[in-house]
Design an enzyme around this catalytic site. Structure first.
Site, PDB file in Angstrom:
ATOM      1  N   ASP A 309      -0.085   1.377  -3.213  1.00  0.00           N
ATOM      2  CA  ASP A 309      -0.850   2.506  -2.699  1.00  0.00           C
ATOM      3  C   ASP A 309      -1.495   3.232  -3.877  1.00  0.00           C
ATOM      4  O   ASP A 309      -1.078   3.054  -5.030  1.00  0.00           O
ATOM      5  CB  ASP A 309       0.098   3.442  -1.942  1.00  0.00           C
ATOM      6  N   ASP A 616       4.369   5.905  -0.766  1.00  0.00           N
ATOM      7  CA  ASP A 616       5.185   7.098  -0.580  1.00  0.00           C
ATOM      8  C   ASP A 616       4.927   7.794   0.748  1.00  0.00           C
ATOM      9  O   ASP A 616       5.668   8.689   1.120  1.00  0.00           O
ATOM     10  CB  ASP A 616       4.941   8.093  -1.719  1.00  0.00           C
ATOM     11  N   ASP A 620       2.451   4.127   4.651  1.00  0.00           N
ATOM     12  CA  ASP A 620       2.899   2.942   3.916  1.00  0.00           C
ATOM     13  C   ASP A 620       4.129   2.293   4.545  1.00  0.00           C
ATOM     14  O   ASP A 620       4.482   1.166   4.186  1.00  0.00           O
ATOM     15  CB  ASP A 620       3.245   3.314   2.467  1.00  0.00           C
TER      16      ASP A 620
END
Length: 881
Positions: A309, A616, A620
């Site tokens: 990410d 986080d 995700d």
């Protein structure tokens, strides 16, 4: 019961009646996501026995019991018990560490019921409730806005975008989602969904069921267990056929078959694997990485691709001013860091003092129409308010401008708050006999308000084309660009200041802001590249910003390798083959939705990658759950992300992932070392049996002697071998092929050489002793000692697959040396302890006999050193070509 607010305020909207709210709570349930049920200690213990290799050992124990040999079965039982205890302690400790990361406070919500305002536990909210939210709090449920005042929400945990999203009441109002942070303004909203029906709840629903991707270690161990079972079966069949051809008695033949099975089964492997993973877990904990699932240690080391990410993982998830561009083109740069006063303000084209002085006027203007605040606490500076306002205040502070002092010198008279339609905010401040005007906003809007700009400290006519070109240049680098202007007007008796005064202003310059890259990320990505691990970015942010961050991070890609969520959707519609073709070349995925992240990960897995996913946010979580290994950020990560991951990085440091990869490779290398040692010695015992039978020799070693070799003398050493220290070059090798078995060609070659040396040498000794007139008891006694010495030397050979045993440093792993000496000492002591001597059919040997057997055993050390030397020469020749 809800408690009425002390102020006793009445709300304009009456809200639900308490009785109706209670009824709806029974219908819809608590406003909370279902928490995963934590397994009991007993369940964790029983789970340690769910392994094919354990099943094989249990079968061996049952066979021993059926033959009335309780001692053999007891040996195996102790091994299984110790393995279960080690695994239980590690997994249970990891579970407790994970629970400690969860937030302790319970969320609260301000709700209007029966016309009164109450503060209640957010879990008691129901659809139809009227809720009030304000800056600094989190939205407690999905809301439809009824009233809104300058509301902005940080939705990065859902979308991956770092910038806050403006919310307003209109014909098509933007909903406020549960869990998002209110960064600015306040609002009243109607609860439309709670719990699992919220947007977060729907994402959490994607996490139901087991992971699609078992850890690589489990895949390889299952293949290894099948190979052992097939090999044992073939060897026993061959043994039975040869024995029947020689008219051997069934009882003798059956005992020999049991001995052969005991030789082939590496009884000590489960304990050694648990120890290797446990040591890896503790090594990772020292670098702020908590492992929730032990096999995930090796899985991270085996990954061939990291899908990361952007927001909060590669970046700091904190909007920061990185550059100020003055009208004359001077670029003033701002250093990022937690210590605000220590951060530099500098320019490559000006002296340090000049850069700060020339940017002071712009930064002063940025601090005036600003509703944010900076607070200094035990952990340093923290910002309160809108993320843009806070970023501007931090930049001003770095240049020595204190927000409170600036406002005190020029008291606020009037303000025009920011509105999306206006695209600017302005404030009017008393300045003696005049009023100073400060404006911030979209560059195009402010450039139109101005007729002057500053060039080298002097006013000059505005060059709108040049300023717009500066703005485009900053935006092309993925920066969010704001402009600033200043003016002075006379004091009006009515003291009504507004838009009509925003004319003929001085244009002060531009500020470029971004969510900055974590400083450790480029080095970590470089280490991944050196280790042969591919990096792809999967984010909800726009392509331009994603590309800019990827370039700063050092991710290699071309413009053709940047794809959007729309392209992913089109590929999904065309079928798996089209999506797999897209992911085969793509490196940056932008504007991606949560469901698409999961589809991308699955496609990468179909393309042959072992995928590690980092993140986080709630967005995700599905990909974290179904990847081969999920890595969540512990400090700023959401609870949903942490519960979905296998590994949690407690300091949110991307570089810790590299340390985890190294630890995982060390753990897997140590497992391979143990497998090599156990299988090679076991194969030598099998070869000894298969050679003895056609030559008409008696059983070379008794089943209990074989268990002594495999569980005690070998067991002492393999446990310490499992904790072998890193060799130092773990990240210089590419990751292993995901389809590569534990027994690759180099290991098979080394096992073959070791088996021929040990098995052939042991058979020669046994045959020679019997030919010289020694009894079976005497021959077995010396043969068993030779095998213990072989195990000692093979342990040294196993310390490195590539390097010489002498390169590791004799005392580099002192516990291993103690284990080698201890294994030999235990065997020698067993010769002199009556109970063990009788059980194992042993007798003391002379020092002369011991020395002769040691000299014979060194042939094994020489053979393996020669093989490693030839392999290194071949590798060097191949790399030279």
């Amino acid at each position: 019961m809800p408690v009425q607010q002390p102020d006793g305020e009445h709300a304009d909207v009456p809200g639900l009646e308490p009785a109706e709210a209670a009824r709806l709570l029974r219908v819809h349930g608590p406003n909370a996501l279902p928490q995963p049920r934590q397994p009991s200690l007993a369940a964790v213990f029983l789970r340690q026995f769910l392994s094919p290799l354990i099943y094989v050992l249990l079968a061996a124990a049952l066979v021993s019991v059926a033959l009335g040999d309780v001692r053999d079965a007891a040996f195996i039982g102790v091994v299984l018990l110790v393995n279960g205890v080690i695994g239980t302690v590690q997994e249970y400790s990891a579970g407790r560490a994970t629970a400690a990361l969860r937030r302790l406070e319970q969320p609260r919500a301000t709700v209007v019921r029966s016309g009164e305002r109450y503060e209640i536990d957010a879990r008691e909210l129901v659809p139809g409730d009227v809720v009030m939210i304000e800056a600094g709090g989190r939205v407690p449920a999905d809301l439809r806005l009824l009233e809104s005042q300058d509301l902005q929400c940080d939705e990065s945990l859902l979308t991956g975008e770092a910038l806050p999203v403006a919310k307003a009441v209109s014909e098509a109002p933007a909903p406020a989602y549960a869990g998002t942070l209110v960064t600015r303004g306040r609002a009243t909203g109607l609860v439309t969904a709670t719990g699992r029906e919220t947007e977060i709840g729907r994402i959490a629903g994607l996490l139901a069921g087991p992971s699609d991707s078992p850890p690589p270690l489990m895949i390889r161990l299952e293949a290894f267990s099948r190979a052992v079972a097939v090999s044992v079966g073939i060897a026993v069949v061959v043994l039975m056929l040869v024995g029947l051809a020689r008219n051997m008695g069934f009882h003798e033949l059956f005992l020999m078959a049991v001995g052969l099975a005991v030789s082939a089964i590496p009884e000590g492997l489960p304990i050694a694997i648990s120890v290797a993973l446990a040591i890896g877990m503790r090594r990772m904990a020292k670098v702020n990485v908590i492992v929730r699932n032990m096999p995930a240690i090796e899985a991270l080391g085996s990954c061939t691709l990291i899908a990361t990410d952007k927001t909060g993982t590669l970046t700091m998830n904190e909007l920061t001013v990185t550059e100020v561009r003055l009208p004359d083109g001077l670029a003033v740069l701002f250093e990022a860091g937690p210590d605000v006063e220590a951060c530099r303000v500098y320019s490559p084209d000006a002296a340090p003092g000049d850069a700060r002085a020339r940017s002071a006027r712009l930064l002063h203007a940025a601090a005036m129409p600003n509703e944010g605040a900076l607070l200094h606490g035990a952990n340093g500076w923290a910002g309160v308010g809108d993320t843009v306002d806070v970023a501007l205040l931090f930049a001003a502070r770095k240049a020595g401008i204190v927000h409170e002092e600036a406002k005190a010198e020029n008291p606020l008279v009037a303000r025009i708050p920011y509105e999306p339609d206006l695209k600017y905010a302005a404030s009017f401040h008393a300045n003696g006999k005049s009023i100073r005007v400060f404006v911030k906003g979209a560059p195009e809007t402010l450039i139109a308000m101005c007729d002057r700009m500053e060039i080298a400290g002097r006013p000059a006519p505005i060059d709108r084309a040049a300023l717009l070109a500066q703005k485009e240049e900053l935006a092309a680098r993925g920066l969010r660009v704001l402009a600033f202007a200043e003016g002075e007007i006379g004091i009006e008796k009515s003291r009504r200041y507004g838009r009509r005064h925003l004319l003929n202003l001085d244009f002060l310059g531009l500020a470029g802001m971004q969510d900055p890259l974590r400083p450790e990320v480029p080095r970590a990505i470089s280490a991944c590249r050196q280790a042969g691990i591919e990096i792809v970015m999967v984010t909800g942010d726009d392509p331009r910003t994603a590309s800019a961050i990827a370039r700063q991070a050092g991710i290699d890609f071309t413009e053709a390798q940047v794809v959007t969520g729309e392209q992913v959707t089109e590929a999904e519609a065309a079928g798996e083959a089209a999506l797999d073709a897209l992911t085969r070349s793509a490196r940056i995925y932008a504007r991606v939705k949560p469901v698409q992240k999961l589809a991308i990960v699955r496609s990468l897995q179909r393309n042959g990658h072992f995928v590690a996913v980092t993140g986080d946010g709630v967005n995700d979580a599905p990909a974290l759950k179904h990847a081969h290994v999920g890595v969540a950020m512990g400090r700023k990560g959401t609870d949903v992300a942490k519960e979905s991951a296998d590994i949690i990085v407690t300091d949110d440091n991307f570089a810790s992932i590299v340390a985890g990869i190294r630890a995982g490779r060390v753990a897997y290398a140590n497992i391979r070392k143990v497998v090599f040692m156990l299988v090679s010695t076991g194969a030598a015992e099998v070869l000894l049996f298969l050679l003895a039978l056609p030559f008409g020799l008696p059983m070379p070693l008794l089943p209990v002697q074989l268990l002594w070799l495999n569980l005690v003398t070998n067991g002492i050493q393999d446990v310490f071998l499992a904790g072998e220290r890193p060799e130092g070059d773990e990240l210089s090798y590419p990751p292993r092929n995901p389809r590569e078995p534990i027994f690759d060609r180099p290991m098979l070659r080394r096992i073959l050489i070791s088996t021929l040396v040990m098995g052939g040498g042991a058979f020669a000794l046994f045959w020679w002793l019997l030919e010289r007139g020694h009894s079976e008891f005497e021959a077995r006694n010396l043969l068993l000692l030779l095998f213990v010495l072989f195990e000692n030397l093979q342990t040294l050979n196993s310390r490195s697959e590539h390097h010489s045993a002498f390169r590791q440093g004799f005392f580099g792993n002192p516990l291993l040396i103690i284990g080698i000496v201890g294994a030999q000492a235990v065997h020698v002591l067993a010769m002199h302890i009556p109970l063990l001597r009788e059980t194992l059919s042993l007798a003391p040997v002379t020092w002369r006999e011991w020395a002769m057997l040691l000299a014979a055993g060194t042939v094994l050390l020489a053979a393996m050193e020669l093989d490693k030397w030839r392999a290194r020469r071949a590798a060097a020749a191949g790399s030279g070509n």
